[in-house]
Scaffold this active site. Structure first.
Site, PDB file in Angstrom:
ATOM      1  CG  ASP A 187      -4.535 -41.869 -28.495  1.00 27.96           C
ATOM      2  OD1 ASP A 187      -3.752 -42.584 -29.126  1.00 27.96           O
ATOM      3  OD2 ASP A 187      -5.771 -41.928 -28.678  1.00 27.96           O
ATOM      4  CE  LYS A 227      -3.836 -44.897 -26.262  1.00 26.76           C
ATOM      5  NZ  LYS A 227      -2.841 -44.827 -27.332  1.00 26.76           N
TER       6      LYS A 227
HETATM    7  P1  NDP Z   1      -5.715 -36.247 -33.143  1.00 29.68           P
HETATM    8  O1  NDP Z   1      -6.756 -35.939 -32.134  1.00 29.68           O
HETATM    9  O2  NDP Z   1      -4.553 -35.339 -33.269  1.00 29.68           O
HETATM   10  O3  NDP Z   1      -6.391 -36.390 -34.590  1.00 29.68           O
HETATM   11  C1  NDP Z   1      -7.449 -37.250 -34.889  1.00 29.68           C
HETATM   12  C2  NDP Z   1      -7.953 -36.857 -36.262  1.00 29.68           C
HETATM   13  O4  NDP Z   1      -8.864 -37.829 -36.757  1.00 29.68           O
HETATM   14  C3  NDP Z   1      -8.700 -35.528 -36.252  1.00 29.68           C
HETATM   15  O5  NDP Z   1      -8.411 -34.848 -37.453  1.00 29.68           O
HETATM   16  C4  NDP Z   1     -10.166 -35.981 -36.217  1.00 29.68           C
HETATM   17  O6  NDP Z   1     -11.082 -35.033 -36.725  1.00 29.68           O
HETATM   18  C5  NDP Z   1     -10.073 -37.165 -37.166  1.00 29.68           C
HETATM   19  N1  NDP Z   1     -11.199 -38.066 -37.082  1.00 29.68           N
HETATM   20  C6  NDP Z   1     -11.816 -38.573 -35.987  1.00 29.68           C
HETATM   21  N2  NDP Z   1     -12.788 -39.425 -36.358  1.00 29.68           N
HETATM   22  C7  NDP Z   1     -12.773 -39.463 -37.710  1.00 29.68           C
HETATM   23  C8  NDP Z   1     -13.498 -40.177 -38.681  1.00 29.68           C
HETATM   24  N3  NDP Z   1     -14.464 -41.043 -38.347  1.00 29.68           N
HETATM   25  N4  NDP Z   1     -13.185 -40.002 -39.986  1.00 29.68           N
HETATM   26  C9  NDP Z   1     -12.216 -39.142 -40.356  1.00 29.68           C
HETATM   27  N5  NDP Z   1     -11.481 -38.434 -39.480  1.00 29.68           N
HETATM   28  C10 NDP Z   1     -11.769 -38.595 -38.176  1.00 29.68           C
HETATM   29  O7  NDP Z   1      -5.233 -37.754 -32.829  1.00 29.68           O
HETATM   30  P2  NDP Z   1      -3.879 -38.455 -33.271  1.00 29.68           P
HETATM   31  O8  NDP Z   1      -3.502 -38.028 -34.630  1.00 29.68           O
HETATM   32  O9  NDP Z   1      -2.927 -38.338 -32.159  1.00 29.68           O
HETATM   33  O10 NDP Z   1      -4.352 -39.988 -33.290  1.00 29.68           O
HETATM   34  C11 NDP Z   1      -4.988 -40.570 -34.425  1.00 29.68           C
HETATM   35  C12 NDP Z   1      -4.931 -42.082 -34.312  1.00 29.68           C
HETATM   36  O11 NDP Z   1      -3.560 -42.516 -34.227  1.00 29.68           O
HETATM   37  C13 NDP Z   1      -5.613 -42.689 -33.086  1.00 29.68           C
HETATM   38  O12 NDP Z   1      -6.124 -43.956 -33.437  1.00 29.68           O
HETATM   39  C14 NDP Z   1      -4.474 -42.887 -32.102  1.00 29.68           C
HETATM   40  O13 NDP Z   1      -4.730 -43.883 -31.135  1.00 29.68           O
HETATM   41  C15 NDP Z   1      -3.366 -43.321 -33.069  1.00 29.68           C
HETATM   42  N6  NDP Z   1      -2.000 -43.150 -32.580  1.00 29.68           N
HETATM   43  C16 NDP Z   1      -1.556 -41.906 -32.184  1.00 29.68           C
HETATM   44  C17 NDP Z   1      -0.260 -41.753 -31.767  1.00 29.68           C
HETATM   45  C18 NDP Z   1       0.312 -40.421 -31.445  1.00 29.68           C
HETATM   46  O14 NDP Z   1       1.540 -40.348 -31.266  1.00 29.68           O
HETATM   47  N7  NDP Z   1      -0.460 -39.362 -31.367  1.00 29.68           N
HETATM   48  C19 NDP Z   1       0.650 -42.920 -31.656  1.00 29.68           C
HETATM   49  C20 NDP Z   1       0.112 -44.147 -32.202  1.00 29.68           C
HETATM   50  C21 NDP Z   1      -1.185 -44.238 -32.620  1.00 29.68           C
HETATM   51  P3  NDP Z   1     -11.912 -34.069 -35.748  1.00 29.68           P
HETATM   52  O15 NDP Z   1     -10.974 -32.945 -35.436  1.00 29.68           O
HETATM   53  O16 NDP Z   1     -13.074 -33.660 -36.575  1.00 29.68           O
HETATM   54  O17 NDP Z   1     -12.288 -34.880 -34.538  1.00 29.68           O
END
Ligand code: NDP
Length: 448
Positions: free
Chosen positions: A168, A128
């Site tokens: 991510d 990572k």
């Molecule tokens: P993104 O950046 O696309 O989205 C993250 C989202 O979470 C945004 O909407 C963000 O809001 C929101 N967010 C952040 N902090 C909080 C909080 N405390 N409460 C509520 N919402 C919050 O990331 P991903 O969707 O790619 O990743 C999300 C999770 O999934 C991470 O843990 C990542 O490691 C995991 N993951 C992702 C993969 C992938 O393929 N992308 C694969 C496997 C796991 P804001 O815009 O306001 O920051």
């Protein structure tokens, strides 16, 4: 609490050496607690000191990233790549650009990725990386210049048979495009050294949807097995509104559920009859507006400015898809009091240690991220296969492969937990199964 003396001493040493790395220690303890139950059966693991070796990353790279912003000011960020484990194949794991990024978060993510990748049955190790750079509010040119500077150091540590980064938090197709383009230019190597690429230059169909869709396939199979039901007519809460959340919500709706609440880091929206996902996509996918903007298009929804309050609503399926430790003890208690059927993690380690303990105590099904969100890396593996063969597969073919791998993964985990009379404990099953896969590969490859 650990019981086995060998595990206790390994964890004590780990805590002393990494005193302030709370996320990393949390992820390690969670794994060791599952292994604790079986370790006495395998004395050779202690003899070969497998645990201490598994807990130590193979390599950590930390570097300076200097870049120019649009005002011609010189900015400096910190970059990381943690190459945790290569026993099962080249390192593989995403890159995160977010101000909260630090070594502890990188190490916990790389550790989790190692075990996740082992569960998928793909020949991949775990890594990572990322930076404390915040892409929010930056122009495309700033993001491009930062991404190029980041790669100007990272390029020497990655490659299609060495370490293959993906996206991510804060790293989507746009950022991957900038990084891959620059990597290609300076290495003169036109290969699949990244996944999550754009479709016009070697990206795979279904990569964007993969983690969210995969999560729903996994949950669907869990519900069928334990409750003889699926998503149909269920009320679902999905936290976050990024890549994972949007496509988890899309698949849940397609399978007949109502998604009643979603969030971002500034708040959440709730609508009893179900959210209109097209509005979320419109405000989030291209424009990155705050989730509150949903109200401009749908006045029947309500808004709250504390993201964790999303868990107070009654739902059947809770899917935390935002970030680590976002679902705490109090939130878990609310879900339990509202008779939630399953908490399934789209994000990595979104449920706190105490919240997981509580869910288990109350016999609530809990699908840990290292299994439930493996869809992203699975389709990344399929993207690598397509790059090697120079042939692009159809959406249907990839989606159906993803569906079958996720469901089969659940059954393998379930068989493991059943073998130890802990049938509903999927965390235990996932940890023990992936631990064995890595420990056996370690034994066979000698002391390295
Ligand atoms: P993104 O950046 O696309 O989205 C993250 C989202 O979470 C945004 O909407 C963000 O809001 C929101 N967010 C952040 N902090 C909080 C909080 N405390 N409460 C509520 N919402 C919050 O990331 P991903 O969707 O790619 O990743 C999300 C999770 O999934 C991470 O843990 C990542 O490691 C995991 N993951 C992702 C993969 C992938 O393929 N992308 C694969 C496997 C796991 P804001 O815009 O306001 O920051």
């Amino acid at each position: 609490m650990l019981k086995n003396e060998y595990l206790k001493s390994c964890y004590r040493a780990l805590s002393q050496r990494n005193e302030h790395e709370t996320e990393f220690l949390q992820a390690a303890l969670e794994l060791l607690e599952s292994v604790d139950i079986i370790i006495d059966e395998y004395p050779h693991y202690e003899k070969m000191n497998i645990i201490e070796r598994i807990l130590e990353p193979e390599r950590i790279i930390q570097f300076r990233v200097s870049w120019m912003n649009d005002k011609n000011e010189v900015c400096v960020n910190r970059g990381y790549r943690v190459q945790y484990n290569s026993l099962k194949g080249p390192y593989k794991g995403g890159l995160r650009f977010h101000p909260s990024v630090n070594l502890s978060i990188m190490k916990f993510l790389a550790f989790e990725q190692t075990f996740k990748n082992a569960l998928t049955s793909l020949s991949l190790g775990g890594s990572k990386g990322g930076s404390d750079f915040d892409p929010k509010g930056k122009s495309d040119f700033e993001i491009m210049r930062f991404s190029q500077s980041f790669i100007s150091e990272l390029y020497r540590h990655i490659g299609p048979d060495v370490d293959i980064p993906a996206g991510d938090i804060g790293v989507g197709q746009k950022e991957i495009g900038y990084m891959y383009g620059y990597y290609k230019k300076i290495c003169n190597e036109i290969t699949g050294a990244f996944t999550g690429k754009g479709k016009r230059y070697g990206g795979s169909l279904v990569r964007k949807e993969a983690t969210g869709y995969g999560l729903c396939y996994f949950v669907d199979e869990v519900l069928k097995t334990f409750h003889d039901t699926g998503f149909k007519d269920k009320k679902v809460i999905v936290s976050g509104s990024g890549n994972v959340a949007i496509y988890a919500a899309e698949k849940a709706i397609e399978l007949g559920a109502q998604v009643i609440a979603m969030s971002d880091s500034s708040g959440y929206i709730y609508k009893r009859g179900g959210i209109d996902l097209d509005i979320i996509k419109k405000i989030k996918e291209n424009k990155s507006e705050r989730i509150k903007a949903y109200l401009d298009e749908d006045d029947k929804a309500t808004y709250g400015n504390t993201p964790s309050d999303i868990w107070k609503y009654k739902c059947d399926i809770a899917m935390p898809c935002a970030t680590q430790n976002e679902l705490d003890y109090k939130s878990a208690l609310k879900l339990i009091n509202n008779n939630v059927m399953i908490v399934a993690e789209g994000a990595n380690m979104p449920t706190t240690y105490k919240a997981v303990e509580l869910l288990k105590k109350h016999n609530v099904l809990y699908a840990p991220g290292k299994a439930a969100n493996a869809g992203g890396v699975i389709v990344s593996g399929l993207e690598m296969a397509q790059n090697t063969s120079r042939y692009a597969w159809s959406f249907k073919r990839i989606d159906s492969k993803l569906d079958s791998i996720m469901r089969e993964m659940f059954h393998e985990i379930h068989r493991t937990s059943k073998r130890y009379d802990r049938e509903k404990d999927l965390l235990f099953g996932a940890n023990v199964l992936s631990f064995h896969k890595i420990a056996k590969a370690m034994m066979e490859q000698g002391v390295l």
